[in-house]
Design a protein around this motif. Structure first.
Motif, mmCIF file in Angstrom:
data_model
loop_
_atom_site.group_PDB
_atom_site.id
_atom_site.type_symbol
_atom_site.label_atom_id
_atom_site.label_comp_id
_atom_site.label_asym_id
_atom_site.label_seq_id
_atom_site.Cartn_x
_atom_site.Cartn_y
_atom_site.Cartn_z
ATOM 1 N N GLU A 170 14.689 -4.061 8.101
ATOM 2 C CA GLU A 170 14.026 -4.476 6.866
ATOM 3 C C GLU A 170 12.879 -3.524 6.518
ATOM 4 N N ILE A 171 12.080 -3.160 7.500
ATOM 5 C CA ILE A 171 10.971 -2.223 7.273
ATOM 6 C C ILE A 171 11.512 -0.847 6.891
ATOM 7 N N GLU A 172 12.504 -0.357 7.630
ATOM 8 C CA GLU A 172 13.058 0.962 7.331
ATOM 9 C C GLU A 172 13.696 1.007 5.950
ATOM 10 N N ASP A 173 14.438 -0.040 5.581
ATOM 11 C CA ASP A 173 15.032 -0.084 4.239
ATOM 12 C C ASP A 173 13.955 -0.068 3.163
ATOM 13 N N GLN A 174 12.909 -0.872 3.348
ATOM 14 C CA GLN A 174 11.845 -0.923 2.349
ATOM 15 C C GLN A 174 11.176 0.444 2.198
ATOM 16 N N LEU A 175 10.906 1.119 3.298
ATOM 17 C CA LEU A 175 10.282 2.445 3.227
ATOM 18 C C LEU A 175 11.202 3.462 2.568
ATOM 19 N N PHE A 176 12.496 3.279 2.727
ATOM 20 C CA PHE A 176 13.460 4.179 2.106
ATOM 21 C C PHE A 176 13.559 3.939 0.601
ATOM 22 N N LEU A 177 13.297 2.704 0.157
ATOM 23 C CA LEU A 177 13.528 2.312 -1.239
ATOM 24 C C LEU A 177 12.292 2.351 -2.127
ATOM 25 N N ILE A 178 11.126 2.640 -1.570
ATOM 26 C CA ILE A 178 9.909 2.665 -2.384
ATOM 27 C C ILE A 178 9.368 4.089 -2.481
ATOM 28 N N ASP A 179 8.396 4.270 -3.366
ATOM 29 C CA ASP A 179 7.730 5.569 -3.505
ATOM 30 C C ASP A 179 6.675 5.682 -2.415
ATOM 31 N N THR A 180 7.019 6.332 -1.315
ATOM 32 C CA THR A 180 6.109 6.414 -0.173
ATOM 33 C C THR A 180 4.928 7.334 -0.433
ATOM 34 N N LYS A 181 4.990 8.152 -1.462
ATOM 35 C CA LYS A 181 3.863 9.036 -1.792
ATOM 36 C C LYS A 181 2.660 8.232 -2.280
ATOM 37 N N GLN A 182 2.892 6.998 -2.729
ATOM 38 C CA GLN A 182 1.827 6.130 -3.234
ATOM 39 C C GLN A 182 1.294 5.154 -2.182
ATOM 40 N N LEU A 183 1.819 5.224 -0.960
ATOM 41 C CA LEU A 183 1.424 4.268 0.079
ATOM 42 C C LEU A 183 0.043 4.562 0.649
ATOM 43 N N GLU A 184 -0.657 3.493 0.968
ATOM 44 C CA GLU A 184 -1.912 3.597 1.678
ATOM 45 C C GLU A 184 -1.622 4.005 3.118
ATOM 46 N N LYS A 185 -2.622 4.481 3.835
ATOM 47 C CA LYS A 185 -2.457 4.839 5.260
ATOM 48 C C LYS A 185 -2.310 3.591 6.124
ATOM 49 N N SER A 186 -2.841 2.455 5.641
ATOM 50 C CA SER A 186 -2.751 1.198 6.358
ATOM 51 C C SER A 186 -2.540 0.075 5.354
ATOM 52 N N LEU A 187 -1.585 -0.798 5.642
ATOM 53 C CA LEU A 187 -1.343 -1.953 4.786
ATOM 54 C C LEU A 187 -0.683 -3.046 5.616
ATOM 55 N N THR A 188 -0.696 -4.262 5.089
ATOM 56 C CA THR A 188 -0.073 -5.362 5.808
ATOM 57 C C THR A 188 1.433 -5.336 5.573
ATOM 58 N N TYR A 189 2.147 -6.020 6.434
ATOM 59 C CA TYR A 189 3.590 -6.156 6.285
ATOM 60 C C TYR A 189 3.920 -6.752 4.918
ATOM 61 N N GLN A 190 3.207 -7.795 4.535
ATOM 62 C CA GLN A 190 3.447 -8.455 3.251
ATOM 63 C C GLN A 190 3.215 -7.493 2.085
ATOM 64 N N GLU A 191 2.137 -6.716 2.145
ATOM 65 C CA GLU A 191 1.868 -5.739 1.086
ATOM 66 C C GLU A 191 2.997 -4.715 0.994
ATOM 67 N N LEU A 192 3.486 -4.254 2.138
ATOM 68 C CA LEU A 192 4.597 -3.307 2.142
ATOM 69 C C LEU A 192 5.831 -3.907 1.489
ATOM 70 N N MET A 193 6.171 -5.124 1.875
ATOM 71 C CA MET A 193 7.394 -5.740 1.363
ATOM 72 C C MET A 193 7.289 -6.098 -0.121
ATOM 73 N N GLU A 194 6.083 -6.173 -0.660
ATOM 74 C CA GLU A 194 5.897 -6.479 -2.079
ATOM 75 C C GLU A 194 5.868 -5.233 -2.966
ATOM 76 N N LYS A 195 5.905 -4.044 -2.368
ATOM 77 C CA LYS A 195 5.907 -2.810 -3.158
ATOM 78 C C LYS A 195 7.182 -2.752 -3.992
ATOM 79 N N PRO A 196 7.050 -2.309 -5.255
ATOM 80 C CA PRO A 196 8.252 -2.229 -6.108
ATOM 81 C C PRO A 196 9.225 -1.171 -5.592
#
Length: 88
Positions: free
Chosen positions: A51-77
């Protein structure tokens, strides 16, 4: 799961994850995890890892913070609806 002990406690943990393009790693906090009562190892299920790997593959990782919660990650468009490269 790892040492074959049957008892493990659910918990939240912090993990560090390499981005799919290999350019950086991020800290993900409050990740649903398990801790073995026998050996003390903390782990995530295979489903959780996917689930984490799929989400990271499907979002714009260039806009990610260096640290975020699991919930924040899963809510990324997502840029795609699903991982079309997962043939498993």
């Amino acid at each position: 799961m790892w040492c074959e002990e049957k008892a493990a406690n659910e918990m939240k943990d912090k993990v560090y994850w390499e981005l799919p393009d290999g350019t950086n790693a991020i800290e993900i906090t409050e990740v649903p995890s398990y801790k073995c009562n026998e050996c003390g190892i903390v782990y995530q299920t295979d489903e959780q890892v996917k689930e984490i790997e799929d989400q990271l593959f499907l979002i714009d990782t260039k806009q990610l913070e260096k640290s975020l919660t699991y919930q924040e990650l899963m809510e990324k468009p997502r840029l795609l609806k699903r991982n079309y490269f997962d043939f498993g």
